[in-house]
Design an enzyme around this catalytic site. Sequence first.
Site, PDB file in Angstrom:
ATOM      1  N   PHE A   1      33.035 -11.658 -30.411  1.00  0.00           N
ATOM      2  CA  PHE A   1      34.199 -11.960 -31.420  1.00  0.00           C
ATOM      3  C   PHE A   1      35.552 -12.761 -30.611  1.00  0.00           C
ATOM      4  O   PHE A   1      35.722 -13.863 -31.138  1.00  0.00           O
ATOM      5  CB  PHE A   1      34.753 -10.625 -31.846  1.00  0.00           C
ATOM      6  CG  PHE A   1      33.747  -9.889 -32.533  1.00  0.00           C
ATOM      7  CD1 PHE A   1      33.790  -9.885 -33.778  1.00  0.00           C
ATOM      8  CD2 PHE A   1      32.707  -9.130 -31.889  1.00  0.00           C
ATOM      9  CE1 PHE A   1      32.805  -9.231 -34.586  1.00  0.00           C
ATOM     10  CE2 PHE A   1      31.764  -8.289 -32.712  1.00  0.00           C
ATOM     11  CZ  PHE A   1      31.799  -8.355 -33.989  1.00  0.00           C
ATOM     12  N   GLU A   2      36.178 -12.320 -29.840  1.00  0.00           N
ATOM     13  CA  GLU A   2      37.088 -12.852 -29.245  1.00  0.00           C
ATOM     14  C   GLU A   2      37.356 -13.102 -27.878  1.00  0.00           C
ATOM     15  O   GLU A   2      37.989 -12.017 -27.068  1.00  0.00           O
ATOM     16  CB  GLU A   2      38.298 -12.545 -29.864  1.00  0.00           C
ATOM     17  CG  GLU A   2      39.763 -13.430 -29.509  1.00  0.00           C
ATOM     18  CD  GLU A   2      40.930 -13.074 -30.202  1.00  0.00           C
ATOM     19  OE1 GLU A   2      41.752 -13.942 -30.988  1.00  0.00           O
ATOM     20  OE2 GLU A   2      41.472 -11.954 -30.047  1.00  0.00           O
ATOM     21  N   GLN A   3      37.033 -14.050 -27.070  1.00  0.00           N
ATOM     22  CA  GLN A   3      37.056 -14.301 -25.667  1.00  0.00           C
ATOM     23  C   GLN A   3      37.649 -15.389 -25.112  1.00  0.00           C
ATOM     24  O   GLN A   3      37.335 -16.514 -25.881  1.00  0.00           O
ATOM     25  CB  GLN A   3      35.400 -14.068 -25.061  1.00  0.00           C
ATOM     26  CG  GLN A   3      34.519 -15.113 -25.561  1.00  0.00           C
ATOM     27  CD  GLN A   3      33.285 -15.064 -24.656  1.00  0.00           C
ATOM     28  OE1 GLN A   3      33.269 -15.362 -23.434  1.00  0.00           O
ATOM     29  NE2 GLN A   3      32.326 -14.284 -25.351  1.00  0.00           N
TER      30      GLN A   3
END
Length: 548
Positions: free
Chosen positions: A368-370
């Site tokens: 998702f969000e890294q």
Amino acid sequence: MPQVRNPILPGFNADPSILRVGEDYYIATSTFEWYPGVQIHHSRDLANWELIIRPLNRKAQLDMRGDPDSCGIWAPCLTHDGSNFYLVYTDVKRKDGSFKDTHNYIVSAPTITGPWSDPIYTNSSGFDPSLFHDPDTGKKWFVNMLWDHRRRPLLFEGIALQEFDPVAGKLVGPRKNIYQGTDLALVEGPHLYKRNGYYYLLTAEGGTGYDHAATLARAKDIWGPYETHPDKHVITSKDHPHAALQRAGHADIVDTPDGRTYMVHLTGRPTTQMRRCVLGRETAIQEVIWKEDGWLYLKNNAPVPSLWVDLPAERDDKPYWSTKHYTFEGGELPIDFQWLRTPEPERIFRVADNGLTLIGREAIGSWFEQALVARRQTHFSYDAETVIDFSPEDERQFAGLTAYYCRYNFFYLTVTAHSDGQRELLIMASEASWPVGSLRADMLAEAQSVKIPNEGKVKLRVSVRGKELQFWYAVVGEDGKGEELKKVGPVFDASIVSDECGGHQAHGSFTGAFVGVAASDLNGTAKKAVFDYFEYKPVEHKSDRYEI
């Protein structure tokens, strides 16, 4: 003509689609979960290529948050209708198992550098779409493979054809399954052409591994029936396990101004006994000829692709072997770099005069969000290094240097802290990556953690020599000078960062090795890490059997 050695686009550059407009050639390749989407290279001579744009670069065009590894952008097709460029692509949201969620779109632009339009949704019936502009009728035709979840175990139904109305912005009229492929199965990757009264359909078959191939068929009518090439496959290495270029398939063709025809195709170069392609699927080129029977054949050694090919110009190899030193200035990320999935890069990194700032988000394996910014590994052997300024408070904050393939396959040298706040170096890696045998578990535990001062910058380096990977570090003083680099951790098997070890079933991992920097803050406080520079230095090494 000069002989040029394949591949022409080394490193992860899969599923090439080639186009000539006037004197300019363009190749579009898949980017999967890496953002922005689709790489487009430019050349004037077929030998020397420059990455010029990734056109899917905003949220309205592409949002891949949640797309699993090796999903996202599959097999783009780049075409031109005499006025505008068209790019069609699939955004794959799920690929494993019987069901696939494969959404197909079209964007267009007046020039190759844009502005590229918002996408037009077409269908979700399969993947690998392409757009054919019929020179005789003026109609536009959309083709993609059909996926049938009932048709176990193969699931590949054939190639679908339907007209696209650019004014209405949608597919119109009947849809027909025009070609079911050969007994090699897994037919996909369709491209349509018209020549001397025939419609030619070039497809990919055999999956993406060592049985991969490109198959040609033709018909007098665009709706078929299509007859298959007398040799079935116009290019494949499946029956030649010792050929330098393996996994050959998924091809496209282009004509030169002087009447020659060339085929670009994906390929892989295994370098170990286990036939692992660390550089992923690359783009190679072959000269092809049209014989008197009206069929296309490789000019040399058909159907096995050649390592060397005659091209209109020599290649300048100096840029390929030069050291790249990135200082992250001017507010823009260098074009060599990409990040993962998100269309909101401002949440994960910033480029300023003091370097590259990563904003710690989710873990390195997140879908998702890294905060992970990296460039392709384009050589079998290289050194990469950076200097990091990072003050973690506990073990849930970590940042550093990574050799990365996907959530299942990575090596990651991090600056982090023990639960008591003492700063340390820690090597993180996928479980299968740790050495076994002579290295006992207690030695392994000692190798993972190295205490370092709580203040000051740290230089991190990764050295890859063929299948061997070694991390290094040095503490940097206030004067900017560092200690002598010291080894940290054991020698790892670098070949694990490859398609063949991507954590999926056969034909399930599609990208390639990257090297870059990352930062995570599992406390949710968005702890920042600053990287002064990033350097990538190619190294010629004896193990590079198939190096270009």
